[in-house]
Design a protein around this motif. Structure first.
Motif, PDB file in Angstrom:
ATOM      1  N   VAL A 100      -3.174   3.267  -2.170  1.00  0.00           N
ATOM      2  CA  VAL A 100      -3.454   2.357  -3.283  1.00  0.00           C
ATOM      3  C   VAL A 100      -2.559   1.116  -3.183  1.00  0.00           C
ATOM      4  O   VAL A 100      -1.343   1.250  -3.004  1.00  0.00           O
ATOM      5  CB  VAL A 100      -3.176   3.062  -4.637  1.00  0.00           C
ATOM      6  CG1 VAL A 100      -3.513   2.147  -5.802  1.00  0.00           C
ATOM      7  CG2 VAL A 100      -3.953   4.373  -4.735  1.00  0.00           C
ATOM      8  N   PRO A 101      -3.148  -0.083  -3.294  1.00  0.00           N
ATOM      9  CA  PRO A 101      -2.316  -1.292  -3.337  1.00  0.00           C
ATOM     10  C   PRO A 101      -1.719  -1.489  -4.729  1.00  0.00           C
ATOM     11  O   PRO A 101      -2.412  -1.344  -5.732  1.00  0.00           O
ATOM     12  CB  PRO A 101      -3.313  -2.411  -3.013  1.00  0.00           C
ATOM     13  CG  PRO A 101      -4.641  -1.889  -3.462  1.00  0.00           C
ATOM     14  CD  PRO A 101      -4.588  -0.384  -3.360  1.00  0.00           C
ATOM     15  N   ARG A 102      -0.433  -1.826  -4.756  1.00  0.00           N
ATOM     16  CA  ARG A 102       0.249  -2.117  -6.034  1.00  0.00           C
ATOM     17  C   ARG A 102       1.143  -3.325  -5.852  1.00  0.00           C
ATOM     18  O   ARG A 102       1.589  -3.616  -4.730  1.00  0.00           O
ATOM     19  CB  ARG A 102       1.145  -0.928  -6.444  1.00  0.00           C
ATOM     20  CG  ARG A 102       0.440   0.373  -6.705  1.00  0.00           C
ATOM     21  CD  ARG A 102      -0.339   0.366  -7.995  1.00  0.00           C
ATOM     22  NE  ARG A 102      -0.906   1.686  -8.267  1.00  0.00           N
ATOM     23  CZ  ARG A 102      -1.748   1.923  -9.272  1.00  0.00           C
ATOM     24  NH1 ARG A 102      -2.135   0.948 -10.075  1.00  0.00           N
ATOM     25  NH2 ARG A 102      -2.228   3.130  -9.466  1.00  0.00           N
ATOM     26  N   GLU A 117       0.850  -1.193   0.000  1.00  0.00           N
ATOM     27  CA  GLU A 117       0.000   0.000   0.000  1.00  0.00           C
ATOM     28  C   GLU A 117       0.886   1.242   0.000  1.00  0.00           C
ATOM     29  O   GLU A 117       1.925   1.269   0.651  1.00  0.00           O
ATOM     30  CB  GLU A 117      -0.882   0.019   1.254  1.00  0.00           C
ATOM     31  CG  GLU A 117      -1.815  -1.165   1.378  1.00  0.00           C
ATOM     32  CD  GLU A 117      -3.196  -0.893   0.799  1.00  0.00           C
ATOM     33  OE1 GLU A 117      -3.494   0.286   0.487  1.00  0.00           O
ATOM     34  OE2 GLU A 117      -3.965  -1.856   0.647  1.00  0.00           O
ATOM     35  N   ARG A 149      -8.839   1.885  -7.571  1.00  0.00           N
ATOM     36  CA  ARG A 149      -8.126   0.784  -6.913  1.00  0.00           C
ATOM     37  C   ARG A 149      -8.078   0.929  -5.382  1.00  0.00           C
ATOM     38  O   ARG A 149      -7.518   0.064  -4.697  1.00  0.00           O
ATOM     39  CB  ARG A 149      -6.695   0.692  -7.448  1.00  0.00           C
ATOM     40  CG  ARG A 149      -6.630   0.315  -8.925  1.00  0.00           C
ATOM     41  CD  ARG A 149      -5.260  -0.190  -9.281  1.00  0.00           C
ATOM     42  NE  ARG A 149      -5.129  -0.551 -10.678  1.00  0.00           N
ATOM     43  CZ  ARG A 149      -5.475  -1.741 -11.195  1.00  0.00           C
ATOM     44  NH1 ARG A 149      -5.997  -2.673 -10.411  1.00  0.00           N
ATOM     45  NH2 ARG A 149      -5.303  -1.985 -12.480  1.00  0.00           N
ATOM     46  N   ILE A 150      -8.612   2.008  -4.860  1.00  0.00           N
ATOM     47  CA  ILE A 150      -8.571   2.225  -3.405  1.00  0.00           C
ATOM     48  C   ILE A 150      -9.479   1.213  -2.700  1.00  0.00           C
ATOM     49  O   ILE A 150     -10.588   0.947  -3.161  1.00  0.00           O
ATOM     50  CB  ILE A 150      -9.002   3.669  -3.068  1.00  0.00           C
ATOM     51  CG1 ILE A 150      -7.950   4.660  -3.584  1.00  0.00           C
ATOM     52  CG2 ILE A 150      -9.204   3.835  -1.560  1.00  0.00           C
ATOM     53  CD1 ILE A 150      -8.371   6.109  -3.436  1.00  0.00           C
ATOM     54  N   ARG A 151      -8.974   0.659  -1.598  1.00  0.00           N
ATOM     55  CA  ARG A 151      -9.775  -0.300  -0.829  1.00  0.00           C
ATOM     56  C   ARG A 151     -10.356   0.355   0.418  1.00  0.00           C
ATOM     57  O   ARG A 151     -11.452   0.021   0.844  1.00  0.00           O
ATOM     58  CB  ARG A 151      -8.913  -1.489  -0.402  1.00  0.00           C
ATOM     59  CG  ARG A 151      -8.477  -2.356  -1.574  1.00  0.00           C
ATOM     60  CD  ARG A 151      -7.526  -3.444  -1.089  1.00  0.00           C
ATOM     61  NE  ARG A 151      -7.073  -4.296  -2.190  1.00  0.00           N
ATOM     62  CZ  ARG A 151      -5.975  -5.024  -2.140  1.00  0.00           C
ATOM     63  NH1 ARG A 151      -5.221  -5.024  -1.053  1.00  0.00           N
ATOM     64  NH2 ARG A 151      -5.621  -5.774  -3.171  1.00  0.00           N
ATOM     65  N   ASP A 152      -9.591   1.240   1.035  1.00  0.00           N
ATOM     66  CA  ASP A 152     -10.004   1.861   2.297  1.00  0.00           C
ATOM     67  C   ASP A 152     -10.250   3.351   2.040  1.00  0.00           C
ATOM     68  O   ASP A 152      -9.300   4.133   1.944  1.00  0.00           O
ATOM     69  CB  ASP A 152      -8.903   1.661   3.345  1.00  0.00           C
ATOM     70  CG  ASP A 152      -9.237   2.350   4.664  1.00  0.00           C
ATOM     71  OD1 ASP A 152     -10.286   3.024   4.762  1.00  0.00           O
ATOM     72  OD2 ASP A 152      -8.424   2.217   5.603  1.00  0.00           O
ATOM     73  N   PHE A 153     -11.515   3.718   1.929  1.00  0.00           N
ATOM     74  CA  PHE A 153     -11.832   5.103   1.562  1.00  0.00           C
ATOM     75  C   PHE A 153     -11.672   6.089   2.717  1.00  0.00           C
ATOM     76  O   PHE A 153     -11.855   7.285   2.531  1.00  0.00           O
ATOM     77  CB  PHE A 153     -13.218   5.182   0.917  1.00  0.00           C
ATOM     78  CG  PHE A 153     -13.177   4.732  -0.515  1.00  0.00           C
ATOM     79  CD1 PHE A 153     -12.831   5.616  -1.528  1.00  0.00           C
ATOM     80  CD2 PHE A 153     -13.427   3.414  -0.846  1.00  0.00           C
ATOM     81  CE1 PHE A 153     -12.742   5.197  -2.844  1.00  0.00           C
ATOM     82  CE2 PHE A 153     -13.349   2.986  -2.159  1.00  0.00           C
ATOM     83  CZ  PHE A 153     -13.005   3.870  -3.164  1.00  0.00           C
ATOM     84  N   LYS A 187      -8.783   6.390   3.682  1.00  0.00           N
ATOM     85  CA  LYS A 187      -7.445   6.843   3.276  1.00  0.00           C
ATOM     86  C   LYS A 187      -7.507   7.416   1.862  1.00  0.00           C
ATOM     87  O   LYS A 187      -6.745   7.042   0.971  1.00  0.00           O
ATOM     88  CB  LYS A 187      -6.448   5.698   3.382  1.00  0.00           C
ATOM     89  CG  LYS A 187      -6.275   5.209   4.825  1.00  0.00           C
ATOM     90  CD  LYS A 187      -4.951   4.539   5.054  1.00  0.00           C
ATOM     91  CE  LYS A 187      -4.715   4.279   6.530  1.00  0.00           C
ATOM     92  NZ  LYS A 187      -5.762   3.401   7.105  1.00  0.00           N
ATOM     93  N   TYR A 190      -6.382   5.991 -10.252  1.00  0.00           N
ATOM     94  CA  TYR A 190      -6.053   5.332  -8.977  1.00  0.00           C
ATOM     95  C   TYR A 190      -7.226   5.214  -8.000  1.00  0.00           C
ATOM     96  O   TYR A 190      -7.285   4.231  -7.250  1.00  0.00           O
ATOM     97  CB  TYR A 190      -4.826   5.987  -8.306  1.00  0.00           C
ATOM     98  CG  TYR A 190      -5.105   7.245  -7.542  1.00  0.00           C
ATOM     99  CD1 TYR A 190      -5.645   7.193  -6.245  1.00  0.00           C
ATOM    100  CD2 TYR A 190      -4.854   8.492  -8.102  1.00  0.00           C
ATOM    101  CE1 TYR A 190      -5.919   8.356  -5.548  1.00  0.00           C
ATOM    102  CE2 TYR A 190      -5.126   9.646  -7.412  1.00  0.00           C
ATOM    103  CZ  TYR A 190      -5.667   9.579  -6.133  1.00  0.00           C
ATOM    104  OH  TYR A 190      -5.954  10.735  -5.443  1.00  0.00           O
TER     105      TYR A 190
END
Ligand code: NI
Length: 177
Positions: free
Chosen positions: A110-112, A95, A155-159, A161, A152
């Motif tokens: 963003v996870p990459r 992240e 691709r965010i999982r935790d909004f 953040k 991007y």
């Protein structure tokens, strides 16, 4: 100098899949890259993809000088990458914070893929083949996403953040990709 207008999220052109470049070392390609460099440098960006200035071709540029103002950002060599192919190496994801010139003023976690091999060509058609990790790998994945119509925030999982730079990082200047 030709500083182009950067399209912002919501413009339908940013959701398109871009087309491969068929011919290298042409006046048109060099002009596109000059415009992209001028635009990226004028906006203090770390990278830019052609569709962000309304050109639907698989062309990205990126590069970050090591800079005391951005202690977290490793240096990334100035690169022109055309018709890129990305292969993740392993399953490890990381992240990290990202910004984007098409999403001004905001930043998200963003996870990459932590490590990738990327291949492509420069503006003269010469092959590029690199294995990279960390921030370099993140910038490449961010820019190449633009070529497939992905920004991007998708691709965010935790909004929790995802927000405005000034609220997330008071008093700090941030780079955008
Ligand atoms: Ni971007």
């Amino acid at each position: 100098m030709a500083i182009k207008t950067v399209l912002r999220m919501g413009d339908a052109r940013l959701w398109q899949r871009s087309e491969p470049v068929g011919r290298f070392d042409t006046p048109e390609l060099h002009q596109l890259l000059a415009d992209m460099r001028d635009t990226m440098h004028a906006l203090n960006g770390a990278g830019l993809a052609a569709p962000q200035i309304g050109v639907g071709l698989r062309v990205v540029i990126f590069g970050v000088q090591r800079n005391e103002r951005y202690p977290d950002a490793e240096g990334v060599p100035d690169t022109v990458l055309i018709n890129p192919l990305i292969n993740p190496l392993g399953n490890s994801m990381e992240e990290g914070w990202e910004g984007c010139l098409s999403v001004p003023g905001l930043r998200g976690m963003v996870p990459r893929h932590a490590q990738i091999r990327y291949q492509g060509r420069d503006e003269y058609g010469a092959l590029i083949d690199r294995t990279v990790s960390g921030f370099h790998a993140r910038v490449v994945q961010h820019e190449c996403d633009h070529l497939d119509g992905i920004l991007y925030p998708m691709r965010i999982r935790d909004f929790t953040k995802f927000g405005y730079n000034q609220e997330l990082f008071p008093g700090r200047e941030m780079l955008d990709e």
